[in-house]
Design a protein around this motif. Structure first.
Motif, mmCIF file in Angstrom:
data_model
loop_
_atom_site.group_PDB
_atom_site.id
_atom_site.type_symbol
_atom_site.label_atom_id
_atom_site.label_comp_id
_atom_site.label_asym_id
_atom_site.label_seq_id
_atom_site.Cartn_x
_atom_site.Cartn_y
_atom_site.Cartn_z
ATOM 1 N N VAL A 190 -1.784 1.404 0.519
ATOM 2 C CA VAL A 190 -1.549 1.856 -0.853
ATOM 3 C C VAL A 190 -0.922 3.258 -0.840
ATOM 4 N N PHE A 191 -1.505 4.169 -0.061
ATOM 5 C CA PHE A 191 -1.003 5.546 -0.025
ATOM 6 C C PHE A 191 0.430 5.594 0.495
ATOM 7 N N LEU A 192 0.665 4.872 1.601
ATOM 8 C CA LEU A 192 2.002 4.926 2.213
ATOM 9 C C LEU A 192 3.035 4.306 1.280
ATOM 10 N N ALA A 193 2.656 3.186 0.645
ATOM 11 C CA ALA A 193 3.603 2.512 -0.237
ATOM 12 C C ALA A 193 3.947 3.380 -1.441
ATOM 13 N N THR A 194 3.010 4.249 -1.858
ATOM 14 C CA THR A 194 3.269 5.103 -3.008
ATOM 15 C C THR A 194 4.052 6.349 -2.591
ATOM 16 N N GLY A 195 4.199 6.554 -1.265
ATOM 17 C CA GLY A 195 5.008 7.675 -0.799
ATOM 18 C C GLY A 195 4.211 8.911 -0.428
ATOM 19 N N TYR A 196 2.890 8.745 -0.231
ATOM 20 C CA TYR A 196 2.101 9.889 0.238
ATOM 21 C C TYR A 196 2.420 10.159 1.702
ATOM 22 N N LEU B 27 -5.633 1.677 -8.287
ATOM 23 C CA LEU B 27 -5.651 2.086 -9.691
ATOM 24 C C LEU B 27 -5.607 3.607 -9.821
ATOM 25 N N TYR B 28 -6.395 4.268 -8.988
ATOM 26 C CA TYR B 28 -6.399 5.725 -8.957
ATOM 27 C C TYR B 28 -5.006 6.269 -8.679
ATOM 28 N N VAL B 29 -4.451 5.744 -7.574
ATOM 29 C CA VAL B 29 -3.178 6.274 -7.097
ATOM 30 C C VAL B 29 -2.105 6.065 -8.149
ATOM 31 N N ALA B 30 -2.099 4.864 -8.759
ATOM 32 C CA ALA B 30 -1.105 4.578 -9.779
ATOM 33 C C ALA B 30 -1.253 5.553 -10.946
ATOM 34 N N ALA C 238 2.245 10.507 5.549
ATOM 35 C CA ALA C 238 1.551 9.544 6.415
ATOM 36 C C ALA C 238 0.350 10.151 7.150
ATOM 37 N N GLY C 239 0.576 11.280 7.863
ATOM 38 C CA GLY C 239 -0.497 11.857 8.677
ATOM 39 C C GLY C 239 -1.722 12.197 7.835
ATOM 40 N N SER C 240 -1.492 12.864 6.721
ATOM 41 C CA SER C 240 -2.602 13.256 5.850
ATOM 42 C C SER C 240 -3.318 12.041 5.273
ATOM 43 N N SER C 241 -2.542 10.978 4.972
ATOM 44 C CA SER C 241 -3.152 9.770 4.427
ATOM 45 C C SER C 241 -4.120 9.166 5.440
ATOM 46 N N VAL C 242 -3.670 9.135 6.720
ATOM 47 C CA VAL C 242 -4.552 8.615 7.770
ATOM 48 C C VAL C 242 -5.829 9.449 7.808
ATOM 49 N N LEU C 243 -5.685 10.769 7.729
ATOM 50 C CA LEU C 243 -6.851 11.653 7.797
ATOM 51 C C LEU C 243 -7.809 11.395 6.631
ATOM 52 N N LEU C 244 -7.269 11.273 5.421
ATOM 53 C CA LEU C 244 -8.119 11.031 4.248
ATOM 54 C C LEU C 244 -8.895 9.721 4.395
#
Lengths: 244, 526
Positions: free
Chosen positions: B148-154, B35-38, B156-162
Motif C-alpha cells: 500500500v505504501f509503495l503503491a501510493t509513492g511513499y 483507508l488511512y493512506v488514501a 521505500a526504505g522508510s516504509s520498510v522501517l515503519l
C-alpha cells in the motif's frame, strides 16, 4: 388419567436434516418409562422438545396436557431434568451450583440434599472446573433428586458414574417411584432400564419402532425367536436393530 | 519423539480451521491502513497542508500523550506514521491475542487439546503452531501494508522501517499472549491479562513522551515509535522487539513444558459448600457470572482515569508556557485539557464496549458451553434470563464510565487541589453509555437472530473503531461517520452536555434490545 407425556407424530428439522420423523411417545403417571435408541436416533432432541428448549417442526408434543414450547416456565415448575453432558460454571463449587439450581424451584429440602450428597459421596467444596464428568453428573443428579418434582427427565444420567454410584442412582429412582413420581429415562445401560422401567419406547432414525410394557415387548421378541426362553432386553434391543 | 512433534499437523489444522477468519482479518488490516493512506494523501497533498497540520498539532502535549511525539509531522510519511503506528500496532496486538488464545488456551479449556496430545502430538506443538500462524498472518498483513505504501509513492526504505516497527510490536504480543495463556486456565482471564499489558505499554509511552523519557524505553510501543520512520530513520531499535519476542516465546514454551495440561500456574481453590443467598436469585446468579469482568474493567478504567487525570494537569502546565498553543486552541475549546479528556472518553468508551458486548453476549456463551439448558429447563423464562444479563451489562457499563470520570477528577484534584470538576467529569463519563448500549443492543439483536450470528457484533465494534480512528485525523464521507453511534456523543467535557442525542440513542438501544429478546424467545436453543 391424563398422560404426563404425550407425543404424536413429532417432527423436527434442523435445516435440511430431519432429526425426528413422526415420533410417538406416551408416558402415564407413576410410570418409569425407558427411552432407548442408538446414538443420534433423536432421544435428546425429543427431550429438548419436551423441555421447550427447541420448537417442534410438526406433530404434537404435550407435557401434562400442555404445549411445552408455549408454557415452558409453568411446566418446568413440575419437572426436574438431568442431561447426559453436564456442563457447569467453572468458578462455582458443587454446593453453590446445587443450591442455585434448587433455588429456581423455590429451594431444596436441606435434609434430602445432605442425604443425597452423602450417598453419592460428592465433595461440595470443589470448583466445578476441577470436577470429573462423573462428579459433574452427581451435582446435577443431587440438584434434581432433592426437588419434589412430579416428573423427572433423565437423559443418560449415569454415563459417567462408577458402578457403586450407578447402584445408588437406581435405589434413588426406586424410592421416588414408590412415592408416585413419573420418570422418563433415556439410557444406554440396558440393565438399568430393565431393572427400573415399567414401559419402554424404542426409536430409530427419529421414528418409534417399538412401544409398550417390558413384558409385552419381551413376549413379541419371544415369539419371533426361541419360544422356550423369555427374551432379555438386550436381545430385544438387538432384534430391533440387527439387519434382517 | 520431540516435544515439537506434530507442529506441522497442528499448523495445517489451525489454518484449515481458520481458513475464512484469518484471510478476512488480514485483508481487513491491510484495507484499514489503505483507508488511512488514501485519506492522508488526499488531505495533505501539498507541503502547505502539511505545514499547517504541523503548526496546529506539533508539541501539543495532549496529542503527544494520546498518539506520540509530533516531530515528524512536516512530511507526509511522518504524518502518516505518527497517526497509523500506535493504533495499527495496538490492533495487531489484539489480533495476536485473539488468535493465539483461540488455538491454545481456549482449546485446552474446552478439553479438545487432550485429543491431540493423546494422539501423539508433542506437548509444545499446538502453542508453537499457534504462534507461527499468528506471526505469519501479521507478516502477511505487513507485506500488504508495504505494498500500500509503495503503491501510493511513499519512500521505500522508510516504509520498510515503519512496517517492521509495527510488526515488531505485534510479534512481542504473540509471545506475551503465549505467556498469559500459561498463567491462567481460562481463556477469558488470559485475554484480560493481555489487555492489561497492552494498556500498560500505551500508558508507559504516554508518560515517557510527556515526562521522564526513560519510561518510553520500557514500553514496546515506545520502541516502535523510536524508529522515527520517514523523518529520522533509525534502525537499531528494531533489535528490542526481536529480543523481547525471543524472550517471551522462549519463556512461554518453558512454562508450558513444566505445567500440567488443563491447569494454569494459578490453581483453583476450594470454596463454600453452600450458596450465598445472593446466588439464589436468577439476577444475583447472572451478576456472579459477570462479576469477574465487571470488577476487572471497572478497576482498570478507574485507575487509568486517575493516572490520566494526574497527567492532565501536567499538560495544562506545558500549555500555559506556550502562547502559540494557547492561541491555537483558543478557538476550538475553552480548555485544551477538556478536549484531551473528551478524546480519552471516546477511546475508552470504544474499548469498554468490548465489556458491554461480552456482557450482553453471556447468554450466547452460556448457550454454546451447554450450560443454558440446565437453567432454562428450570422455571426460568428465556427472556427473563437473557434480559438479566443484558441489564447487568448495561448498568455496569454506565457505572464504569462514570467511575472513569471520577478517576479523572480525583487524579486531577490530587495534583491541583481542586475537586470542582468532579460532577462534570462523572457526567461526561456517564454520557458515553448510550452509544455503548446502542452498539451492544445490536449484539442482542444478532443473538436473537441466531447463535452463530452473535459473533458478528465484534465486527461491528471494530468497524466503529475504524470509523473513529480514520475520521479523527483523516477524511471520511459524513454519512459513514454518522453510522457510528460514537460520532453522535457530544464531545464532553469540551462542549456542553446536550441530552438530545443521548436520549435518542437510549431509545433506539431499548427498541433494538426488545426486538432482539423477542427474536431470542422465538428461536431454538442451540
Amino acid at each position: 388419567m391424563e398422560a404426563v407425556i404425550e407425543v404424536r407424530g413429532l417432527v423436527k428439522d434442523f435445516g435440511s436434516t430431519r432429526a425426528l420423523d413422526g415420533l410417538d411417545l406416551s408416558v402415564e403417571p407413576g410410570q418409569v418409562h425407558g427411552f432407548l435408541g442408538p446414538n443420534g436416533s433423536g432421544k435428546s432432541t425429543t427431550i429438548r422438545v419436551l423441555l421447550g428448549l427447541i420448537k417442534a417442526s410438526g406433530g404434537e408434543a404435550r407435557l401434562f396436557g400442555e404445549d411445552p414450547w408455549r408454557r415452558a416456565v409453568e411446566l418446568h415448575r413440575r419437572l426436574a431434568y438431568v442431561p447426559g453432558d453436564v456442563n457447569l460454571w467453572p468458578n462455582l463449587t458443587g454446593g453453590e451450583t446445587i443450591d442455585m439450581l434448587g433455588s429456581l424451584r423455590g429451594g431444596l429440602d436441606p435434609k434430602r440434599r445432605e442425604e443425597l450428597v452423602e450417598r453419592f459421596e460428592l465433595d461440595l467444596t470443589k470448583k466445578a472446573s476441577t470436577y470429573s464428568k462423573g462428579n459433574r453428573q452427581k451435582v446435577a443428579l443431587v440438584a434434581a433428586l432433592a426437588t419434589d418434582a412430579e416428573l423427572f427427565i433423565f437423559d443418560e444420567p449415569t454415563s459417567g458414574l462408577d458402578p457403586l454410584k450407578e447402584a445408588v442412582f437406581q435405589e434413588c429412582v426406586k424410592e421416588i417411584t414408590g412415592e408416585g413420581h413419573t420418570i422418563l429415562l433415556s439410557s444406554h445401560i440396558l440393565g438399568q432400564v430393565e431393572h427400573l422401567a415399567d414401559t419402554l419406547t424404542i426409536i430409530r432414525s427419529g421414528k418409534t419402532v417399538e412401544s409398550g410394557s417390558i413384558e409385552e415387548l419381551r413376549k413379541m421378541t419371544h415369539e419371533s425367536a426361541d419360544p422356550d426362553r423369555p427374551a432379555s432386553l438386550e436381545e430385544l434391543f438387538l432384534s430391533v436393530y440387527e439387519p434382517k | 519423539m520431540s516435544r515439537f512433534t506434530g507442529t506441522g499437523e497442528a499448523l495445517r489444522f489451525a489454518l484449515k480451521r481458520d481458513r475464512l477468519l484469518l484471510p478476512l482479518c488480514v485483508v481487513g488490516l491491510i484495507g484499514w491502513v489503505g483507508l488511512y493512506v488514501a485519506s492522508y494523501s488526499g488531505l495533505y497533498g501539498t507541503q502547505a497542508d502539511l505545514n499547517s497540520l504541523y503548526k496546529s498539532v506539533a508539541g501539543n502535549p495532549a496529542l503527544v500523550a494520546m498518539v506520540g511525539p509530533t516531530d515528524g509531522l512536516r512530511t507526509l510519511g511522518g504524518a502518516t506514521a505518527w497517526e497509523t503506528l500506535p493504533v495499527v500496532s495496538v490492533i495487531s496486538a489484539i489480533f495476536a491475542m485473539f488468535v493465539v488464545i483461540r488455538h491454545t488456551r481456549a482449546e485446552e479449556e474446552d478439553g479438545r487439546s487432550e485429543l491431540l496430545l493423546a494422539a501423539g502430538s508433542g506437548r509444545l506443538a499446538t502453542l508453537t503452531a499457534a504462534m507461527i500462524v499468528t506471526a505469519g498472518s501479521l507478516t502477511l498483513a505487513a507485506i500488504g501494508w508495504l505494498v500500500v505504501f509503495l503503491a501510493t509513492g511513499y519512500e521505500a526504505g522508510s516504509s520498510v522501517l515503519l512496517v517492521l516497527s509495527i510488526l515488531g510490536f505485534g510479534y512481542v504480543f504473540v509471545g506475551t499472549t503465549a505467556i498469559c495463556c500459561q498463567v491462567t486456565a481460562k481463556a477469558r482471564t488470559a485475554r484480560g491479562l493481555v489487555g492489561i499489558v497492552i494498556g500498560i505499554a500505551w500508558f508507559l509511552r504516554a508518560l515517557g513522551d510527556t515526562g521522564p523519557e526513560a519510561l518510553t524505553w520500557l514500553s514496546p510501543l515506545g520502541w516502535a515509535q523510536s524508529t522515527k520512520a520517514y523523518w529520522d530513520d533509525t534502525w537499531w531499535p528494531l533489535i528490542l522487539p526481536v529480543a523481547a519476542t525471543a524472550t517471551t516465546v522462549g519463556f512461554a514454551l518453558w512454562l508450558l513444558s513444566r505445567r500440567d495440561i488443563g491447569s494454569g500456574l494459578i490453581q483453583p481453590r476450594p470454596g463454600p459448600d453452600r450458596a450465598h443467598p445472593s446466588l439464589l436469585h436468577p439476577l444475583g446468579f447472572s451478576l456472579r457470572v459477570q462479576r469477574g469482568s465487571i470488577i476487572g474493567w471497572t478497576y482498570l478504567l478507574f485507575v487509568y482515569g486517575f493516572a490520566i487525570g494526574a497527567v492532565g494537569d501536567n499538560i495544562t502546565g506545558i500549555l500555559e508556557s506556550s502562547d502559540a498553543l494557547t492561541a491555537a486552541f483558543a478557538g476550538t475549546s475553552s480548555n485544551i485539557v477538556d478536549s484531551y479528556f473528551a478524546t480519552i472518553f471516546t477511546v475508552l468508551a470504544l474499548m469498554a464496549t468490548g465489556f458491554t458486548i461480552g456482557g450482553v453476549l453471556r447468554p450466547h456463551s452460556e448457550e454454546t458451553h451447554d450450560r443454558a439448558a440446565l437453567l432454562l429447563a428450570g422455571p426460568l423464562g428465556k427472556v427473563r434470563w437473557a434480559w438479566g444479563h443484558v441489564l447487568i451489562a448495561y448498568a455496569a457499563s454506565a457505572l464504569m464510565m462514570a467511575l472513569l470520570g471520577l478517576g479523572l477528577a480525583l487524579g486531577l484534584g490530587v495534583v491541583t487541589g481542586d475537586f470542582g470538576e468532579t460532577g462534570r467529569l462523572v457526567a461526561s463519563g456517564f454520557a458515553q453509555a448510550p452509544a455503548m448500549w446502542l452498539t451492544a443492543s445490536l449484539a442482542v439483536l444478532l443473538f436473537g437472530i441466531s447463535s452463530r450470528a452473535s459473533v458478528a457484533a465484534w465486527g461491528l465494534l471494530v468497524a466503529f473503531v475504524v470509523i473513529w480512528s480514520v475520521a479523527s485525523f483523516g477524511d471520511l464521507p459524513s454519512w459513514i461517520v454518522d453510522l457510528s453511534p460514537y460520532s453522535h456523543v457530544p464531545a464532553v467535557p469540551a462542549v456542553p452536555l446536550e441530552a438530545g442525542p443521548l436520549v435518542t440513542m437510549t431509545a433506539i438501544a431499548a427498541a433494538v434490545t426488545t426486538i432482539g429478546l423477542a427474536l431470542w424467545r422465538r428461536r431454538d436453543l442451540l
